[in-house]
Design a protein around this motif. Structure first.
Motif, PDB file in Angstrom:
ATOM      1  N   MET A 149      55.132  28.904  43.131  1.00  0.00           N
ATOM      2  CA  MET A 149      56.089  29.911  42.734  1.00  0.00           C
ATOM      3  C   MET A 149      56.406  29.751  41.242  1.00  0.00           C
ATOM      4  O   MET A 149      56.583  28.640  40.756  1.00  0.00           O
ATOM      5  N   ALA A 150      56.510  30.858  40.535  1.00  0.00           N
ATOM      6  CA  ALA A 150      56.785  30.824  39.106  1.00  0.00           C
ATOM      7  C   ALA A 150      58.221  30.365  38.853  1.00  0.00           C
ATOM      8  O   ALA A 150      59.153  30.835  39.484  1.00  0.00           O
ATOM      9  N   GLU A 151      58.362  29.448  37.917  1.00  0.00           N
ATOM     10  CA  GLU A 151      59.683  28.921  37.590  1.00  0.00           C
ATOM     11  C   GLU A 151      60.548  29.954  36.867  1.00  0.00           C
ATOM     12  O   GLU A 151      61.754  29.990  37.033  1.00  0.00           O
ATOM     13  N   LEU A 152      59.915  30.784  36.037  1.00  0.00           N
ATOM     14  CA  LEU A 152      60.625  31.848  35.322  1.00  0.00           C
ATOM     15  C   LEU A 152      59.950  33.187  35.632  1.00  0.00           C
ATOM     16  O   LEU A 152      58.733  33.232  35.837  1.00  0.00           O
ATOM     17  N   PRO A 153      60.718  34.299  35.631  1.00  0.00           N
ATOM     18  CA  PRO A 153      60.109  35.594  35.969  1.00  0.00           C
ATOM     19  C   PRO A 153      58.899  35.941  35.112  1.00  0.00           C
ATOM     20  O   PRO A 153      57.907  36.471  35.627  1.00  0.00           O
ATOM     21  N   ARG A 154      58.955  35.615  33.815  1.00  0.00           N
ATOM     22  CA  ARG A 154      57.839  35.976  32.926  1.00  0.00           C
ATOM     23  C   ARG A 154      56.554  35.234  33.297  1.00  0.00           C
ATOM     24  O   ARG A 154      55.458  35.673  32.979  1.00  0.00           O
ATOM     25  N   TRP A 155      56.680  34.108  33.957  1.00  0.00           N
ATOM     26  CA  TRP A 155      55.513  33.305  34.305  1.00  0.00           C
ATOM     27  C   TRP A 155      54.763  33.840  35.523  1.00  0.00           C
ATOM     28  O   TRP A 155      53.681  33.369  35.843  1.00  0.00           O
ATOM     29  N   LYS A 156      55.339  34.820  36.214  1.00  0.00           N
ATOM     30  CA  LYS A 156      54.693  35.322  37.432  1.00  0.00           C
ATOM     31  C   LYS A 156      53.259  35.763  37.168  1.00  0.00           C
ATOM     32  O   LYS A 156      52.395  35.625  38.016  1.00  0.00           O
ATOM     33  N   GLN A 157      53.012  36.304  35.954  1.00  0.00           N
ATOM     34  CA  GLN A 157      51.659  36.745  35.629  1.00  0.00           C
ATOM     35  C   GLN A 157      50.646  35.611  35.718  1.00  0.00           C
ATOM     36  O   GLN A 157      49.477  35.829  36.030  1.00  0.00           O
ATOM     37  N   TRP A 158      51.065  34.385  35.422  1.00  0.00           N
ATOM     38  CA  TRP A 158      50.132  33.259  35.432  1.00  0.00           C
ATOM     39  C   TRP A 158      49.894  32.737  36.845  1.00  0.00           C
ATOM     40  O   TRP A 158      49.091  31.845  37.052  1.00  0.00           O
ATOM     41  N   PHE A 159      50.602  33.304  37.809  1.00  0.00           N
ATOM     42  CA  PHE A 159      50.392  32.914  39.190  1.00  0.00           C
ATOM     43  C   PHE A 159      49.595  33.990  39.936  1.00  0.00           C
ATOM     44  O   PHE A 159      49.409  33.919  41.123  1.00  0.00           O
ATOM     45  N   ASP A 160      49.146  35.002  39.216  1.00  0.00           N
ATOM     46  CA  ASP A 160      48.369  36.079  39.788  1.00  0.00           C
ATOM     47  C   ASP A 160      46.885  35.775  39.560  1.00  0.00           C
ATOM     48  O   ASP A 160      46.351  35.987  38.475  1.00  0.00           O
ATOM     49  N   GLU A 161      46.229  35.260  40.590  1.00  0.00           N
ATOM     50  CA  GLU A 161      44.831  34.866  40.441  1.00  0.00           C
ATOM     51  C   GLU A 161      43.944  36.043  40.074  1.00  0.00           C
ATOM     52  O   GLU A 161      42.984  35.908  39.318  1.00  0.00           O
ATOM     53  N   GLY A 162      44.260  37.234  40.583  1.00  0.00           N
ATOM     54  CA  GLY A 162      43.468  38.413  40.260  1.00  0.00           C
ATOM     55  C   GLY A 162      43.523  38.725  38.772  1.00  0.00           C
ATOM     56  O   GLY A 162      42.503  39.042  38.152  1.00  0.00           O
ATOM     57  N   LEU A 163      44.725  38.624  38.172  1.00  0.00           N
ATOM     58  CA  LEU A 163      44.866  38.863  36.734  1.00  0.00           C
ATOM     59  C   LEU A 163      44.063  37.840  35.941  1.00  0.00           C
ATOM     60  O   LEU A 163      43.346  38.185  34.994  1.00  0.00           O
ATOM     61  N   LEU A 164      44.163  36.585  36.319  1.00  0.00           N
ATOM     62  CA  LEU A 164      43.438  35.540  35.597  1.00  0.00           C
ATOM     63  C   LEU A 164      41.929  35.756  35.682  1.00  0.00           C
ATOM     64  O   LEU A 164      41.216  35.581  34.697  1.00  0.00           O
ATOM     65  N   GLU A 165      41.448  36.166  36.841  1.00  0.00           N
ATOM     66  CA  GLU A 165      40.022  36.434  36.986  1.00  0.00           C
ATOM     67  C   GLU A 165      39.601  37.630  36.136  1.00  0.00           C
ATOM     68  O   GLU A 165      38.528  37.620  35.513  1.00  0.00           O
ATOM     69  N   ARG A 166      40.451  38.676  36.083  1.00  0.00           N
ATOM     70  CA  ARG A 166      40.136  39.848  35.267  1.00  0.00           C
ATOM     71  C   ARG A 166      40.128  39.488  33.783  1.00  0.00           C
ATOM     72  O   ARG A 166      39.261  39.958  33.031  1.00  0.00           O
ATOM     73  N   LEU A 167      41.072  38.658  33.340  1.00  0.00           N
ATOM     74  CA  LEU A 167      41.084  38.214  31.946  1.00  0.00           C
ATOM     75  C   LEU A 167      39.810  37.441  31.614  1.00  0.00           C
ATOM     76  O   LEU A 167      39.194  37.648  30.573  1.00  0.00           O
ATOM     77  N   HIS A 168      39.436  36.546  32.521  1.00  0.00           N
ATOM     78  CA  HIS A 168      38.224  35.757  32.310  1.00  0.00           C
ATOM     79  C   HIS A 168      36.996  36.670  32.205  1.00  0.00           C
ATOM     80  O   HIS A 168      36.172  36.523  31.307  1.00  0.00           O
ATOM     81  N   THR A 169      36.899  37.642  33.118  1.00  0.00           N
ATOM     82  CA  THR A 169      35.779  38.581  33.099  1.00  0.00           C
ATOM     83  C   THR A 169      35.776  39.392  31.811  1.00  0.00           C
ATOM     84  O   THR A 169      34.726  39.584  31.179  1.00  0.00           O
ATOM     85  N   PHE A 170      36.954  39.861  31.392  1.00  0.00           N
ATOM     86  CA  PHE A 170      37.039  40.651  30.166  1.00  0.00           C
ATOM     87  C   PHE A 170      36.528  39.863  28.967  1.00  0.00           C
ATOM     88  O   PHE A 170      35.705  40.347  28.197  1.00  0.00           O
ATOM     89  N   TYR A 171      37.009  38.631  28.819  1.00  0.00           N
ATOM     90  CA  TYR A 171      36.647  37.848  27.633  1.00  0.00           C
ATOM     91  C   TYR A 171      35.246  37.251  27.684  1.00  0.00           C
ATOM     92  O   TYR A 171      34.697  36.871  26.666  1.00  0.00           O
ATOM     93  N   THR A 172      34.662  37.148  28.864  1.00  0.00           N
ATOM     94  CA  THR A 172      33.309  36.585  28.938  1.00  0.00           C
ATOM     95  C   THR A 172      32.232  37.659  29.071  1.00  0.00           C
ATOM     96  O   THR A 172      31.162  37.536  28.489  1.00  0.00           O
ATOM     97  N   ASP A 173      32.517  38.735  29.819  1.00  0.00           N
ATOM     98  CA  ASP A 173      31.486  39.739  30.094  1.00  0.00           C
ATOM     99  C   ASP A 173      31.652  41.043  29.314  1.00  0.00           C
ATOM    100  O   ASP A 173      30.665  41.648  28.909  1.00  0.00           O
ATOM    101  N   ILE A 174      32.879  41.500  29.124  1.00  0.00           N
ATOM    102  CA  ILE A 174      33.108  42.808  28.518  1.00  0.00           C
ATOM    103  C   ILE A 174      33.257  42.726  26.999  1.00  0.00           C
ATOM    104  O   ILE A 174      32.665  43.510  26.266  1.00  0.00           O
ATOM    105  N   ALA A 175      34.056  41.763  26.524  1.00  0.00           N
ATOM    106  CA  ALA A 175      34.314  41.677  25.082  1.00  0.00           C
ATOM    107  C   ALA A 175      34.247  40.232  24.595  1.00  0.00           C
ATOM    108  O   ALA A 175      35.224  39.681  24.105  1.00  0.00           O
TER     109      ALA A 175
END
Length: 142
Positions: free
Chosen positions: A1-27
């Protein structure tokens, strides 16, 4: 569970995977060294530090990686060192950086303190800023 509301994004595995894909495959030119994905599920503090050390080694920061893993894993959370407190606060504090992970580390004549979501750097002239190890002048001079 995210300690602060803003950190919730870092607990979203789908977002992290999309970021990884964007920076490695798309751009890939936007981020020459793709974001590291470190699986901490069920990992001990020592195992996480070993993974972080591997990322630092890949970035050419072998000495910092060795220092990070040569000390025993901390049993308590270190405080943000007083030399970094002002910059930590001005740059967003806990929400932007998370908690400190290490005590200050001497690195090529400067000082670095690693936090959960970023790192602070103080150069030999006493200027403190967000640390980017790939553009660190000390790294280029070495």
């Amino acid at each position: 569970m995210a300690e602060l509301p803003r950190w919730k994004q870092w607990f979203d595995e789908g977002l992290l995977e999309r970021l990884h894909t964007f920076y490695t495959d798309i751009a890939p030119t936007l981020c020459p060294i793709p974001p590291a994905i470190i699986d901490t599920d069920g990992a001990t503090p020592e195992a996480v530090l070993a993974q972080v050390a591997g990322v630092l080694t890949d970035a050419g920061l072998d000495q910092t990686a060795r220092r990070l893993t040569s000390a025993p894993a901390p049993t308590t959370r270190p405080a943000v060192d007083e030399q970094f407190v002002d910059a930590y606060t001005q740059l967003g504090g806990l929400e932007a950086f998370g908690h400190a992970l290490t005590h200050p580390i001497n690195h090529r004549g400067a000082t670095v303190q690693l936090c959960q979501l970023g790192a602070l750097h103080r150069d030999p002239a006493g200027r403190t800023r967000l640390w980017n190890p790939l553009t660190d002048p000390a790294r280029r001079a070495a």
